[in-house]
Design an enzyme around this catalytic site. Structure first.
Site, short mmCIF file in Angstrom:
data_model
loop_
_atom_site.label_atom_id
_atom_site.label_comp_id
_atom_site.label_asym_id
_atom_site.label_seq_id
_atom_site.Cartn_x
_atom_site.Cartn_y
_atom_site.Cartn_z
N ARG A 67 0.81 -1.23 0.00
CA ARG A 67 0.00 0.00 0.00
C ARG A 67 0.84 1.27 0.00
O ARG A 67 0.64 2.17 -0.82
CB ARG A 67 -0.90 0.03 1.26
CG ARG A 67 -2.08 -0.86 1.21
CD ARG A 67 -2.34 -1.44 2.59
NE ARG A 67 -1.40 -2.52 2.79
CZ ARG A 67 -1.67 -3.79 2.52
NH1 ARG A 67 -2.88 -4.12 2.15
NH2 ARG A 67 -0.77 -4.74 2.67
N THR A 68 1.78 1.37 0.94
CA THR A 68 2.48 2.64 1.15
C THR A 68 3.34 2.98 -0.07
O THR A 68 3.29 4.09 -0.59
CB THR A 68 3.36 2.55 2.42
OG1 THR A 68 2.55 2.04 3.48
CG2 THR A 68 3.89 3.91 2.81
N LYS A 95 26.09 -4.93 -0.28
CA LYS A 95 27.55 -5.15 -0.35
C LYS A 95 28.27 -4.45 0.79
O LYS A 95 29.49 -4.35 0.78
CB LYS A 95 28.09 -4.61 -1.68
CG LYS A 95 27.49 -5.24 -2.91
CD LYS A 95 28.14 -4.58 -4.13
CE LYS A 95 27.33 -4.81 -5.39
NZ LYS A 95 27.71 -3.87 -6.45
N ARG A 117 11.31 3.76 4.08
CA ARG A 117 10.83 2.74 5.03
C ARG A 117 12.01 1.87 5.42
O ARG A 117 12.77 1.41 4.57
CB ARG A 117 9.74 1.86 4.40
CG ARG A 117 9.44 0.66 5.29
CD ARG A 117 8.24 -0.10 4.89
NE ARG A 117 7.03 0.65 5.13
CZ ARG A 117 5.82 0.11 5.05
NH1 ARG A 117 5.68 -1.17 4.75
NH2 ARG A 117 4.75 0.84 5.26
N HIS A 147 4.61 5.79 11.77
CA HIS A 147 4.15 5.64 10.37
C HIS A 147 3.17 6.79 10.16
O HIS A 147 1.95 6.60 10.08
CB HIS A 147 3.50 4.27 10.20
CG HIS A 147 3.27 3.85 8.79
ND1 HIS A 147 3.43 4.72 7.71
CD2 HIS A 147 2.88 2.65 8.25
CE1 HIS A 147 3.15 4.05 6.59
NE2 HIS A 147 2.82 2.81 6.89
N1 CP Z 1 -0.18 -0.10 6.04
C1 CP Z 1 1.00 -0.35 5.44
O1 CP Z 1 2.03 0.25 5.77
O2 CP Z 1 0.94 -1.31 4.47
P1 CP Z 1 2.18 -1.75 3.55
O3 CP Z 1 3.15 -2.45 4.44
O4 CP Z 1 1.59 -2.64 2.49
O5 CP Z 1 2.78 -0.51 2.98
#
Ligand code: CP
Length: 319
Positions: A67-68, A95, A117, A147
């Site tokens: 999603r993100t 590496k 992320r 998040h």
């Molecule tokens: N909610 C969320 O962060 O989903 P993803 O891990 O699919 O990005």
């Protein structure tokens, strides 16, 4: 240096989006309002605005994401940015290159924004301290810490269905201990004025100091969701668990899984949310995930408008 010093510039304008906790209510409302104006983009024939034309956005994801990552890419493209998606499995960090050397290398290619992320809490903060002042960083999830765009799309979805934050009772259910989403949700709900914020789960999955964030703990699902307006389910993060924190998956579903029967204890017009990915039959029954109270797919759709709003805000330097 603390989050506020790095997240805002010396005129008090938001320049990175790392965590919700020190962002003023007015700025959160402005992000929600700007996202509102982007919602109609999804229905237009030509879904483009020129706000990030000529800018390069790099998606730097060291953890899996559906999603993100995808909604950030769509959002950046709708703002006319050039988007680069880096595949962590093919990068030189494998590496031995450090995260900061990787960022410096990509920054040398004249990039304007990183969406990051990482499994380590604080990674986005570290990068924000390291890059030149004109480069922007968005935290797309760092370890157990935060998040923030997920929390904002959740707030946007709540506002779509419920309007007034101050009058709401909201229950966040499940693995609070390992959840960056829950922390960001609690901060956002509190700043937006929700008085009744409940966290629900077994003692082993609720951090001891959660009350300091402004939430009340419940250990029985039936009492935790009683009469609430919003139930936010969380994924059981088995990959982050050290030791036996739940008796068994069957027992967990029996005690904390959201079923249609249990959902009757909430208000008649309750909405059910889940940030995804979902474990059907573990934290949520399929009949609830796909049922009339579920707004789970609306959350995903709203993620595009919220991420457009956050990118436009930090590029524009909003107060
Ligand atoms: N909610 C969320 O962060 O989903 P993803 O891990 O699919 O990005």
């Amino acid at each position: 240096m603390n989050f506020t010093d790095i997240q805002f510039d010396n005129k008090g304008r938001l320049r990175h989006f790392l965590t919700i906790e020190d962002i003023p209510r007015d700025t959160l409302i402005q992000i929600l309002d700007t996202a509102e104006s982007f919602i109609s983009f999804g229905q237009r024939e030509i879904r483009k605005a020129p706000l990030l034309r000529g800018k390069t956005v790099v998606n730097l994801f060291f953890e899996p994401s559906t999603r993100t990552r995808t909604t950030f890419e769509i959002a950046a493209k709708r703002l006319s940015a050039d988007v680069i998606n880096l595949d962590a499995k093919r990068m030189s960090t494998i590496k031995g290159e450090t995260l900061l050397d990787t960022v410096s290398t990509i920054e040398a290619m004249k990039t304007d924004m990183f969406v990051v992320r990482d499994a380590a809490s604080g990674s986005a903060f570290l990068i924000a301290q390291h890059v030149s002042p004109e480069v922007r960083i968005i935290n797309a999830g760092d370890g157990r810490h935060a998040h923030p765009t997920q929390a904002m799309l959740d707030m946007f979805t709540i506002r779509q269905y419920k309007k007034e934050f101050a009058d709401l009772s909201v229950a966040i259910v499940g693995d609070i201990l390992h959840s960056r989403v829950a922390r960001s949700q609690i901060h956002a709900l509190k700043i937006l004025g929700v008085k009744d914020i409940r966290v629900v789960g077994p003692k082993t999955l609720i951090p001891t100091a959660i009350e300091k964030l402004g939430a009340s703990s419940y250990h029985r699902l039936e009492t935790g969701i009683e009469n609430v307006d919003v139930v936010m389910m969380l994924r059981l993060q088995l990959e982050r668990m050290e030791g036996q924190l739940i008796p068994s998956e069957q027992e967990y579903f029996h005690l904390y899984g959201l079923t249609e029967e249990k959902l009757k204890l909430a208000k008649d017009d309750v909405i059910v949310m889940h940030p995804g990915p979902m474990n059907r039959g573990l934290e949520i029954a399929s009949s609830v995930a796909d049922g009339e109270h579920s707004v789970i797919l609306a959350q995903v759709t709203n993620g595009i408008a919220i991420r457009m709003s956050v990118m436009a805000t930090i590029m524009g330097g909003s107060r």
